[in-house]
Design an enzyme around this catalytic site. Structure first.
Site, PDB file in Angstrom:
ATOM      1  N   GLY A 198       1.729  -7.592  -0.480  1.00 30.11           N
ATOM      2  CA  GLY A 198       1.672  -6.611  -1.571  1.00 30.11           C
ATOM      3  C   GLY A 198       0.941  -7.199  -2.774  1.00 30.11           C
TER       4      GLY A 198
ATOM      5  N   PHE B 284       0.825  -1.214   0.000  1.00 23.39           N
ATOM      6  CA  PHE B 284       0.000   0.000   0.000  1.00 23.39           C
ATOM      7  C   PHE B 284       0.865   1.271   0.000  1.00 23.39           C
ATOM      8  CE2 PHE B 284      -1.991   2.862   3.322  1.00 23.39           C
ATOM      9  CZ  PHE B 284      -2.654   3.652   2.402  1.00 23.39           C
ATOM     10  N   ILE B 285       1.678   1.467   1.024  1.00 25.69           N
ATOM     11  CA  ILE B 285       2.484   2.695   1.090  1.00 25.69           C
ATOM     12  C   ILE B 285       3.596   2.656   0.036  1.00 25.69           C
ATOM     13  CG2 ILE B 285       3.943   4.173   2.550  1.00 25.69           C
ATOM     14  CD1 ILE B 285       2.417   3.056   4.993  1.00 25.69           C
TER      15      ILE B 285
ATOM     16  N   TYR C 158       5.056  -7.910  17.195  1.00 20.98           N
ATOM     17  CA  TYR C 158       5.232  -6.985  16.069  1.00 20.98           C
ATOM     18  C   TYR C 158       5.967  -5.738  16.543  1.00 20.98           C
ATOM     19  CZ  TYR C 158       4.070  -3.575  12.480  1.00 20.98           C
ATOM     20  OH  TYR C 158       4.157  -2.589  11.527  1.00 20.98           O
TER      21      TYR C 158
END
Ligand code: UDP
Length: 317
Positions: free
Chosen positions: A36, A11-12, A149
Site C-alpha cells: 500500500g 488500491f482497493i 496464493y
C-alpha cells in the site's frame, strides 16, 4: 458507523476508505505499507476524514485495540499480485493466513462483522466458466508457487466460514475478480496499469503467453459498492459472493485497446511465461464470474464498461 479497513492504503482499500468517509462514516485504516502507499489516503488523513495506523494485521495487540473500537471490519490486507507471489512466496503465505487468523479471532472476541476479501484465484484453473461460488476449486501442483496464493486465500475462506458455523460470527466473503482503476500500480504484475504505462512511453506491450487468455476487468468504484452492499446487508452472513465484471476480453485485445486509446506507437511483444516471471507458471485461460448470487442478494452488478475505465486510468497516469 465506525469501520476498520485493513490494507486501507492499498488500491482497493483506499477507494473504499474514500467512499465510506464521503458517506460520513468514521474510518480507521491499518496498513503496513508493504504494498500500500500512504499517498493513496494522504488527503483523507490530512482532512481528518480517515485515521491511519501503520502496522501489520499480524500484530494482534494492535488489532485488538482497533477492532474493539470499530463496529465492522473490512479485511483487505493481503499479499497480492502474481509477480509478488512468485518473488516472495513465504511472505505471501504467512501474511495471508496469519493476518486473517488474527482478524477473525479478534472480531469474534468483540462480535464485529467481518468482510473477507478473497479472490477468483480460488477457482484455480477450473475450465467450467462462468465460475459459480459453489464450484470446485482446481489448484495446480505445489511446485508452482502461484497456487500458494490461491491456497492461502482458500484457507482464509475456510477459516471465516468455520468461525461463522462454530461461533456464529457475522462474516461475509467477497471473491474479487480482476479489479482495475485509478491509483493501481503495475509494480506487482497487474496487467492493465502495466500496459497503459508501456503504451504511454511507446515501449513494447508485453503480452505473456499467447495473449488468447481472457479476463473480465471491473471498475474499482463498482467493486467498492459491492463490498459496502455485502457488509450492510443482513442476508449475506456466512455467504461467499463473486464480485466482478462479466465483460470478457483477451489479453491481446486488451493490448490493442490500450494502444488505440493512448494513440501509442507501441508494438505488441509476446513473452513466454518463464521469461516474464523468471520461472514457469500456470496461467488460467478464462476467468469469468457468474454474478447471479450477488445480484439476487444485493442487486449489484458492474455498470462501467472497460472502455470507460481504461479512459479514467489513462488520464490519471
Ligand atoms: N499479463 C501480460 N503482461 C503483463 C502482465 C500480465 O500479458 O505485463 C497477463 C498475465 O499473464 C495474465 C493476465 O495478463 O494472463 C492478467 O494478469 P494479472 O497479473 O493482471 O492478473 P491475474 O488475472 O493473472 O491475477
Amino acid at each position: 458507523m465506525k469501520a476498520l479497513i485493513t490494507g486501507g492504503a492499498g488500491f482497493i482499500g483506499s477507494h473504499l476508505a474514500e467512499r465510506l468517509a464521503c458517506d460520513s462514516h468514521d474510518v480507521v485504516v491499518v496498513d503496513d505499507l508493504s504494498t500500500g502507499r500512504f499517498e493513496n489516503i494522504a488527503e483523507l488523513v490530512k482532512a481528518g476524514k480517515v485515521e491511519f495506523v501503520r502496522d501489520s494485521v499480524r500484530n494482534s495487540e494492535t488489532m485488538h485495540i482497533l477492532i474493539q473500537r470499530c463496529e465492522v471490519v473490512y479485511h483487505l490486507a493481503a499479499a497480492v499480485g502474481v509477480q509478488l507471489i512468485v518473488d516472495r512466496p513465504v511472505h505471501t503465505i504467512e501474511t495471508n493466513i496469519h493476518g486473517t487468523e488474527v482478524v477473525l479471532e479478534t472480531a469474534n472476541k468483540f462480535g464485529r462483522k467481518v468482510l473477507i476479501a478473497s479472490t477468483s484465484e480460488v477457482y484455480g484453473k477450473s475450465e467450467k466458466v462462468p465460475f459459480k461460488e459453489d464450484d470446485d476449486t482446481v489448484l495446480g501442483s505445489t511446485r508452482f508457487s502461484r497456487w500458494s496464493y490461491a491456497c492461502s486465500k482458500a484457507i482464509d475462506e475456510f477459516l471465516a466460514l468455520a468461525y461463522h458455523d462454530q461461533y456464529g460470527l457475522d462474516v461475509v466473503i467477497a471473491r474479487l475478480f480482476n479489479t482495475i482503476g485509478p491509483r493501481q500500480t503495475g509494480q506487482y504484475g497487474m496487467v492493465v496499469p502495466r500496459f497503459i504505462q508501456q503504451a504511454l512511453r511507446n515501449e513494447p506491450i508485453t503480452i505473456y503467453g499467447t495473449g488468447k487468455q481472457s479476463r473480465c476487468f471491473c471498475y474499482v468504484g463498482d467493486v467498492v459498492e459491492a463490498l459496502i452492499g455485502l457488509m450492510d446487508s443482513n442476508a449475506t452472513s456466512g455467504g461467499v459472493f463473486n464480485v466482478g465484471s462479466t465483460e470478457e476480453v483477451t489479453i491481446e485485445q486488451l493490448a490493442d485497446r490500450v494502444i488505440e486509446l493512448t494513440k501509442s506507437k507501441s508494438e505488441k511483444r509476446f513473452v513466454p511465461y518463464e521469461q516474464a516471471y523468471g520461472k514457469a507458471i500456470d496461467d488460467m485461460l478464462r476467468r469469468l464470474p457468474s454474478i447471479s448470487k450477488i445480484k439476487a442478494a444485493i442487486e449489484w452488478e458492474s455498470n462501467r464498461s472497460l472502455e470507460e475505465t481504461l479512459g479514467s486510468m489513462f488520464k490519471d497516469m
